[in-house]
Design an enzyme around this catalytic site. Structure first.
Site, mmCIF file in Angstrom:
data_model
loop_
_atom_site.group_PDB
_atom_site.id
_atom_site.type_symbol
_atom_site.label_atom_id
_atom_site.label_comp_id
_atom_site.label_asym_id
_atom_site.label_seq_id
_atom_site.Cartn_x
_atom_site.Cartn_y
_atom_site.Cartn_z
ATOM 1 N N ASN A 133 23.432 63.970 30.276
ATOM 2 C CA ASN A 133 23.920 65.384 30.601
ATOM 3 C C ASN A 133 24.816 66.221 29.730
ATOM 4 O O ASN A 133 24.908 67.846 30.066
ATOM 5 C CB ASN A 133 25.035 64.858 31.633
ATOM 6 N N GLY A 134 25.464 65.490 29.486
ATOM 7 C CA GLY A 134 26.537 66.224 28.221
ATOM 8 C C GLY A 134 25.765 67.493 26.957
ATOM 9 O O GLY A 134 26.666 68.632 27.300
ATOM 10 N N HIS A 143 26.635 66.479 34.360
ATOM 11 C CA HIS A 143 26.633 65.203 35.251
ATOM 12 C C HIS A 143 25.925 65.422 36.640
ATOM 13 O O HIS A 143 25.435 64.916 37.670
ATOM 14 C CB HIS A 143 27.732 64.182 35.602
ATOM 15 N N ARG A 164 31.340 69.262 30.090
ATOM 16 C CA ARG A 164 30.288 68.246 30.303
ATOM 17 C C ARG A 164 30.118 68.115 31.896
ATOM 18 O O ARG A 164 28.815 67.400 32.078
ATOM 19 C CB ARG A 164 30.339 67.442 29.801
ATOM 20 N N SER A 216 28.248 52.568 32.255
ATOM 21 C CA SER A 216 28.301 51.462 31.455
ATOM 22 C C SER A 216 29.153 50.600 31.420
ATOM 23 O O SER A 216 30.507 51.684 31.586
ATOM 24 C CB SER A 216 27.058 51.625 30.397
ATOM 25 N N LEU A 220 11.803 51.182 49.358
ATOM 26 C CA LEU A 220 12.620 50.808 47.647
ATOM 27 C C LEU A 220 13.477 50.154 47.253
ATOM 28 O O LEU A 220 14.439 49.705 48.083
ATOM 29 C CB LEU A 220 12.718 51.628 46.773
ATOM 30 N N SER A 254 20.914 50.842 24.471
ATOM 31 C CA SER A 254 22.810 50.976 24.742
ATOM 32 C C SER A 254 22.725 49.402 25.911
ATOM 33 O O SER A 254 23.488 49.755 26.563
ATOM 34 C CB SER A 254 22.890 52.187 25.778
ATOM 35 N N ARG A 293 17.091 53.776 21.764
ATOM 36 C CA ARG A 293 17.637 53.065 21.731
ATOM 37 C C ARG A 293 17.651 52.199 23.440
ATOM 38 O O ARG A 293 17.391 53.276 24.657
ATOM 39 C CB ARG A 293 19.383 52.845 21.587
ATOM 40 N N ASP A 343 20.218 59.936 30.269
ATOM 41 C CA ASP A 343 21.099 60.011 29.459
ATOM 42 C C ASP A 343 20.392 61.815 28.896
ATOM 43 O O ASP A 343 19.780 62.060 29.304
ATOM 44 C CB ASP A 343 19.628 59.660 28.171
ATOM 45 N N TRP A 378 33.692 54.389 29.563
ATOM 46 C CA TRP A 378 35.683 53.550 29.240
ATOM 47 C C TRP A 378 35.841 54.378 27.975
ATOM 48 O O TRP A 378 37.554 54.907 28.509
ATOM 49 C CB TRP A 378 35.735 52.764 29.428
#
Length: 298
Positions: A53-54, A68, A64, A96, A162, A227, A225, A51, A100
Site C-alpha cells: 500500500n505504501g 491503505h 501512505r 501486525s 465464508l 512476516s 517472506r 502488502d 506499532w
C-alpha cells in the site's frame, strides 16, 4: 478457551431457524469469471498478506494512507472472488504486532481505518453470508476497534458461506507464546498432564482453533517472506508471491494463486515410491555369477 491477554466477551450464536437470503457477491468490474478448478484442488484456507500500500502511494506522489484506503477495495474484491470460487476460509493480515513501530500518525490512521472498515462493511459481509472472526491481542488495541470486531463476530456468527479471519494486532510468535503460557498455567493447575500434550492439544490454545491450517499463503507486492503471519498454521502451506502491489490486487490475482496451488503436488513429508526400473534384457557374466550366489539365476 481463555488466552493470556486475549479474553473476550462471550459470543452469542445466531438464533436457530433464522435462515435468510444470501446476497451473491458483486461481479468483477471487468466481467472476469472464476477459473474452473476442481473442488478437491481448491485450498480450504487462504492466508493473505496485503502488502504494498505504501509503495503504491509513493509511486503516485500520495501519502501512505491513500494506499491503505485503496487497499480496502482490493480486499473486498478478493473476498467476493473467494466466495465465487468456493474457498471457505480467508485470513487477512490487517495490522501486525510489529506495525506499532510505524509513525504515530500512521498507527492512529490504521487504528481508526480498521475500526471504520469493519463498521462500514459489516452489514455487507453479513448479507453475503460471511462469518467474521478476530485473531490478535487485546492489549494496546483501541477499545473502539475491539468493540467493532466483537460486534461483527456476534452479528455474523451464524453465517457459513465464508469465514473471514481479521488478524488485527496479530503476530504469529505472540500467538504461540500466549498459547504456551495458557497451556503452562493449565498444567500447573492440574487441568492437563504434561505427558498428554501434543500438537493437537497445543493447537486448541491458539486464537482460533476452529479454523483449519493454511493451505495457500499469498503475499502481494513481490516480497518473499511470511512476516510472522500464522506461522504455526502455515507449516505446510503452499507459498505464492505475486508482484502486484495490493491496491492493484483483485480477485483475479487470488484466482491465479489458486491455479498455481492446484498445479502443485502436496506430499506433507511423504512420497510415492519410485517405480523399480526394469531388468536389462541381458546380464553380463559378473551379474550372472552374483545372481547365482543368491540362488536367483534365471
Amino acid at each position: 478457551m481463555s488466552r493470556l491477554g486475549n479474553d473476550r466477551a462471550p459470543r452469542r450464536a445466531a438464533p436457530a431457524g433464522s435462515a435468510r437470503p444470501v446476497r451473491p457477491p458483486d461481479p468483477h468490474a471487468g466481467g472476469a469469471r472464476p477459473p474452473d478448478i476442481p473442488a478437491e484442488l481448491l485450498p480450504r484456507h487462504v492466508a493473505l498478506v496485503m502488502d504494498g500500500n505504501g509503495r503504491w502511494a509513493k509511486q503516485r506522489g500520495l501519502p501512505r494512507i491513500e494506499g491503505h484506503k485503496r487497499g480496502e477495495y482490493s480486499l473486498f474484491d478478493v473476498i467476493m472472488g473467494a466466495i465465487e470460487l468456493g474457498i471457505p476460509y480467508l485470513s487477512a493480515y490487517a495490522f501486525s504486532t510489529e506495525n506499532w513501530r510505524r509513525s504515530p500518525d500512521e498507527v492512529r490512521f490504521l487504528m481508526g481505518f480498521n475500526r471504520d472498515v469493519i463498521r462500514r462493511r459489516r452489514d455487507q459481509l453479513h448479507e453475503m453470508g460471511v462469518r467474521v472472526r478476530w485473531a490478535g491481542r487485546r492489549p494496546r488495541l483501541w477499545r473502539s476497534v475491539i468493540s467493532e470486531l466483537e460486534d461483527a463476530e456476534r452479528m455474523t456468527a451464524g453465517n457459513s458461506v465464508l469465514t473471514l479471519q481479521f488478524c488485527v494486532n496479530y503476530g504469529g510468535r505472540s500467538e504461540i507464546v500466549d498459547a504456551a503460557a495458557a497451556l503452562a498455567a493449565d498444567a500447573v493447575a492440574g487441568r492437563i498432564r504434561p505427558d498428554r500434550i501434543d500438537e493437537k492439544v497445543f493447537a486448541r490454545y491458539l486464537d482460533e482453533p476452529g479454523i483449519p491450517d493454511v493451505d495457500l499463503f499469498v503475499r502481494s507486492s513481490g516480497e518473499q517472506r511470511i512476516s510472522n503471519f500464522l506461522i504455526w498454521q502455515s507449516a505446510y502451506a503452499e507459498l505464492v508471491f505475486l508482484d502486484t502491489l495490493f491496491p492493484d490486487f483483485d480477485r483475479r490475482h487470488l484466482w491465479r494463486a489458486c491455479e498455481i496451488y492446484a498445479s502443485r503436488d502436496r506430499r506433507y513429508g511423504g512420497a510415492v515410491p519410485n517405480a523399480a526400473p526394469g531388468l536389462p534384457d541381458r546380464l553380463d557374466h559378473r551379474d550372472h555369477e552374483h545372481a547365482g550366489d543368491r540362488g536367483h539365476a534365471q
